[in-house]
Structure formats: structure tokens, C-alpha cells
Write a protein that holds these residues in place. Structure first.
Motif, PDB file in Angstrom:
ATOM      1  N   UNK A 169       2.940  -2.020  -9.042  1.00 38.53           N
ATOM      2  CA  UNK A 169       1.724  -1.809  -8.271  1.00 38.53           C
ATOM      3  C   UNK A 169       0.495  -1.896  -9.158  1.00 38.53           C
ATOM      4  N   UNK A 170       0.621  -1.428 -10.420  1.00 36.96           N
ATOM      5  CA  UNK A 170      -0.510  -1.495 -11.343  1.00 36.96           C
ATOM      6  C   UNK A 170      -0.930  -2.943 -11.577  1.00 36.96           C
ATOM      7  N   UNK A 171       0.052  -3.840 -11.611  1.00 41.78           N
ATOM      8  CA  UNK A 171      -0.239  -5.250 -11.839  1.00 41.78           C
ATOM      9  C   UNK A 171      -0.957  -5.845 -10.629  1.00 41.78           C
ATOM     10  N   UNK A 172      -0.653  -5.342  -9.456  1.00 42.90           N
ATOM     11  CA  UNK A 172      -1.356  -5.794  -8.260  1.00 42.90           C
ATOM     12  C   UNK A 172      -2.812  -5.351  -8.300  1.00 42.90           C
ATOM     13  N   UNK A 173      -3.046  -4.168  -8.831  1.00 40.34           N
ATOM     14  CA  UNK A 173      -4.399  -3.618  -8.827  1.00 40.34           C
ATOM     15  C   UNK A 173      -5.291  -4.294  -9.854  1.00 40.34           C
ATOM     16  N   UNK A 174      -4.799  -4.477 -11.070  1.00 39.39           N
ATOM     17  CA  UNK A 174      -5.602  -5.098 -12.130  1.00 39.39           C
ATOM     18  C   UNK A 174      -4.677  -5.723 -13.162  1.00 39.39           C
ATOM     19  N   UNK A 175      -4.966  -6.983 -13.512  1.00 40.48           N
ATOM     20  CA  UNK A 175      -4.164  -7.706 -14.491  1.00 40.48           C
ATOM     21  C   UNK A 175      -5.013  -8.821 -15.088  1.00 40.48           C
ATOM     22  N   UNK A 176      -4.512  -9.429 -16.125  1.00 42.62           N
ATOM     23  CA  UNK A 176      -5.187 -10.592 -16.687  1.00 42.62           C
ATOM     24  C   UNK A 176      -4.748 -11.852 -15.958  1.00 42.62           C
ATOM     25  N   UNK A 177      -5.658 -12.782 -15.845  1.00 40.65           N
ATOM     26  CA  UNK A 177      -5.357 -14.125 -15.376  1.00 40.65           C
ATOM     27  C   UNK A 177      -5.848 -15.044 -16.495  1.00 40.65           C
ATOM     28  N   UNK A 178      -5.038 -15.156 -17.537  1.00 40.86           N
ATOM     29  CA  UNK A 178      -5.369 -15.856 -18.772  1.00 40.86           C
ATOM     30  C   UNK A 178      -6.478 -15.107 -19.507  1.00 40.86           C
ATOM     31  N   UNK A 183      -8.800  -5.166  -7.713  1.00 40.22           N
ATOM     32  CA  UNK A 183     -10.143  -4.778  -8.149  1.00 40.22           C
ATOM     33  C   UNK A 183     -11.006  -6.007  -8.416  1.00 40.22           C
ATOM     34  N   UNK A 184     -10.410  -7.076  -8.957  1.00 37.32           N
ATOM     35  CA  UNK A 184     -11.161  -8.295  -9.251  1.00 37.32           C
ATOM     36  C   UNK A 184     -11.621  -8.976  -7.965  1.00 37.32           C
ATOM     37  N   UNK A 185     -10.778  -8.944  -6.942  1.00 36.73           N
ATOM     38  CA  UNK A 185     -11.132  -9.524  -5.639  1.00 36.73           C
ATOM     39  C   UNK A 185     -12.295  -8.759  -5.020  1.00 36.73           C
ATOM     40  N   UNK A 186     -12.264  -7.434  -5.149  1.00 40.68           N
ATOM     41  CA  UNK A 186     -13.356  -6.610  -4.608  1.00 40.68           C
ATOM     42  C   UNK A 186     -14.670  -6.914  -5.335  1.00 40.68           C
ATOM     43  N   UNK A 187     -14.593  -7.092  -6.650  1.00 38.84           N
ATOM     44  CA  UNK A 187     -15.790  -7.425  -7.426  1.00 38.84           C
ATOM     45  C   UNK A 187     -16.336  -8.783  -6.995  1.00 38.84           C
ATOM     46  N   UNK A 188     -15.443  -9.745  -6.806  1.00 41.17           N
ATOM     47  CA  UNK A 188     -15.868 -11.078  -6.369  1.00 41.17           C
ATOM     48  C   UNK A 188     -16.580 -10.995  -5.016  1.00 41.17           C
ATOM     49  N   UNK A 189     -16.003 -10.250  -4.080  1.00 37.56           N
ATOM     50  CA  UNK A 189     -16.618 -10.095  -2.759  1.00 37.56           C
ATOM     51  C   UNK A 189     -18.002  -9.466  -2.878  1.00 37.56           C
ATOM     52  N   UNK A 190     -18.123  -8.510  -3.812  1.00 39.46           N
ATOM     53  CA  UNK A 190     -19.391  -7.816  -3.995  1.00 39.46           C
ATOM     54  C   UNK A 190     -20.474  -8.736  -4.538  1.00 39.46           C
ATOM     55  N   UNK A 192     -14.104 -20.045  -8.167  1.00 35.46           N
ATOM     56  CA  UNK A 192     -13.343 -19.155  -7.299  1.00 35.46           C
ATOM     57  C   UNK A 192     -11.867 -19.377  -7.589  1.00 35.46           C
ATOM     58  N   UNK A 193     -11.255 -18.441  -8.285  1.00 37.04           N
ATOM     59  CA  UNK A 193      -9.850 -18.563  -8.678  1.00 37.04           C
ATOM     60  C   UNK A 193      -8.990 -17.818  -7.660  1.00 37.04           C
ATOM     61  N   UNK A 194      -8.032 -18.520  -7.063  1.00 33.71           N
ATOM     62  CA  UNK A 194      -7.197 -17.903  -6.034  1.00 33.71           C
ATOM     63  C   UNK A 194      -6.271 -16.867  -6.650  1.00 33.71           C
ATOM     64  N   UNK A 195      -6.336 -15.648  -6.142  1.00 35.78           N
ATOM     65  CA  UNK A 195      -5.540 -14.543  -6.649  1.00 35.78           C
ATOM     66  C   UNK A 195      -4.172 -14.561  -5.966  1.00 35.78           C
ATOM     67  N   UNK A 196      -3.086 -14.632  -6.752  1.00 38.55           N
ATOM     68  CA  UNK A 196      -1.773 -14.835  -6.150  1.00 38.55           C
ATOM     69  C   UNK A 196      -1.297 -13.647  -5.333  1.00 38.55           C
ATOM     70  N   UNK A 197      -1.658 -12.427  -5.703  1.00 33.08           N
ATOM     71  CA  UNK A 197      -1.168 -11.265  -4.960  1.00 33.08           C
ATOM     72  C   UNK A 197      -2.058 -10.917  -3.772  1.00 33.08           C
ATOM     73  N   UNK A 198      -3.361 -11.136  -3.921  1.00 35.16           N
ATOM     74  CA  UNK A 198      -4.300 -10.794  -2.850  1.00 35.16           C
ATOM     75  C   UNK A 198      -4.550 -11.954  -1.891  1.00 35.16           C
ATOM     76  N   UNK A 199      -4.235 -13.160  -2.345  1.00 28.92           N
ATOM     77  CA  UNK A 199      -4.448 -14.380  -1.551  1.00 28.92           C
ATOM     78  C   UNK A 199      -5.924 -14.568  -1.200  1.00 28.92           C
TER      79      UNK A 199
END
Length: 231
Positions: free
Chosen positions: A114-123, A130-137, A177-184
Motif C-alpha cells: 500500500x505504501x508503494x501505491x501512495x508514494x514511489x519513484x518513477x525513475x 500523492x503525486x497524482x493529487x499534486x498534479x491535479x492541484x 503528463x506521465x500515466x501513473x500505473x496504479x492510479x491510472x
């Protein structure tokens, strides 16, 4: 036909090349290695053999295949050899594959932490919920264009105000805009995404989990993200 620069000039050469790349990735052990390298760091063959759960000799064969297809690079430092992804384009390819594959899995079946779903590196940038929420903001605030392909003047000003340094001479896309694999959904990639992640690490807002893609949001990070992005 292949130019000296490595650029394929005709589809007769392109299609076999595509098939070769796909074949190189069509192995669970090699996919595990590539996924591990998505943390943006260099790994040893021993570390990657543990990740893939294969013998050292088997790992060596897999790594040779990935190097030959230019999916990863081998870096020699003294007597040690390290492996890392061949570039951001390879990381984007893997992230896209994860998104496509994730659609075929129902949520209860996943074993991803679950921690990886919440925040992780993408390279070299931040991914996850959290990254998706920041992008939306920042999209809603007008920091980036609607398609996520570039920053607005307001966004550049806000980055500068926050102390996030952007290199004006970089040849890399300012943002994407990088597509997030877990959040889609999308998170911030490109040079801006990498600069933001570096800034967060330097400020102590995020800490990496050694050997994994997981990222932990610290207390000061939570306060900063709430202040900057209302998330």
C-alpha cells in the motif's frame, strides 16, 4: 535500413527491432529486474538476482540480454559492475506497460504494498496517489498547460518562488503528463517532475526506502504539501 546514428529509417527494420525489444522484456525475471531499476539508481548483478529470485549465472544471462537490447546500461566502477535503465524513455515505456497490465488485474488480487501505491519513484520523479493529487492541484492552479506538455509562466514563477530549480539549458521536456500505473491518472514527469523530486529530498519532505521504489512522506513534507498544493 539502420543509420550510423542508430535511427531506423524504414518499417522493414523497425518492426523486427520492436519485436526484439518486446521479446527481451517477455520474461518475468527480466521484468522484475527492470521494475527494480525504476527507482532510478544503479544496482549490482547480485542485487538484481535476489530481486528476480534467480541464480547469479541466470541473472547474468538476463542482464546481458537487456544490455544487448539497450534497455539497460552496464557501468563499470573499479572491479564492480552496476546496471541501470538506459534512459528516461525506457522508464516511460515500463511505466506505461505497468498501467496497461494493471487494468487486467482486479484490485483485491494485487500484492503491491500500500505504501508503494501512495508514494514511489518513477525513475527520477514522484509517482503514486500523492503525486497524482499534486498534479491535479497544479493543473487546477494553472501551473501547467491542460495537456501537461509544458509549464505556464505562472507555474515557472511558482517553482522559482518555492526554490525548485529548473535548468533553462536542458534538452529534456520541461514537463509531461506521465500515466501513473496504479492510479491510472497522470503525475508530473519530465524535467520539472525530476527537479521537484530532488527539491523534496533536499528539504527532507520525502525519504526513499533503500532498495525499493517506495517513498515515505515525512511530517514536514505533509505540512509542505498541504501548504503548497492543499493535499
Amino acid at each position: 535500413m539502420l543509420k550510423k546514428s542508430g535511427i531506423i529509417e524504414d518499417t522493414d527494420s523497425l518492426e523486427p527491432a520492436m519485436a526484439a525489444v518486446a521479446a527481451a522484456m517477455a520474461d518475468t525475471s527480466r521484468i522484475k529486474m527492470l521494475s527494480a531499476l525504476m527507482d532510478g539508481r544503479a544496482w549490482t548483478a547480485t542485487e538484481l538476482s535476489v530481486v528476480a529470485d534467480v541464480a547469479s549465472s541466470t541473472a547474468s544471462a538476463h542482464l546481458t540480454r537487456l544490455v544487448n537490447e539497450k534497455l539497460i546500461n552496464c557501468l563499470a566502477q573499479g572491479r564492480h559492475r552496476y546496471y541501470r535503465l538506459a534512459g528516461r524513455d525506457i522508464a516511460e515505456l515500463i511505466e506505461t506497460m505497468m498501467g496497461v497490465s494493471w487494468k487486467k488485474k482486479s484490485l483485491p488480487e494485487t500484492r503491491a504494498p500500500l505504501k508503494m501505491h501512495y508514494a514511489r519513484t518513477c525513475y527520477d520523479h514522484l509517482a503514486g496517489e500523492i503525486a497524482v493529487k499534486i498534479y491535479d492541484s497544479i493543473l487546477a492552479a494553472g501551473w501547467i498547460e491542460p495537456d501537461g506538455a509544458s509549464m505556464t509562466s505562472a507555474g515557472r514563477a511558482q517553482f522559482q518562488k518555492a526554490g525548485i530549480l529548473l535548468d533553462p539549458k536542458t534538452r529534456r521536456k520541461t514537463c509531461c503528463a506521465c500515466l501513473d500505473w496504479s492510479e491510472r491518472r497522470f503525475h508530473l514527469g519530465g524535467h520539472a517532475g525530476a527537479a521537484f523530486f530532488t527539491h523534496c529530498e533536499q528539504k527532507g519532505w520525502l525519504t526513499r526506502t533503500p532498495g525499493f521504489r517506495e517513498v515515505t512522506l515525512t511530517h514536514s513534507g505533509s505540512l509542505a504539501f498541504r501548504r503548497l498544493f492543499n493535499v
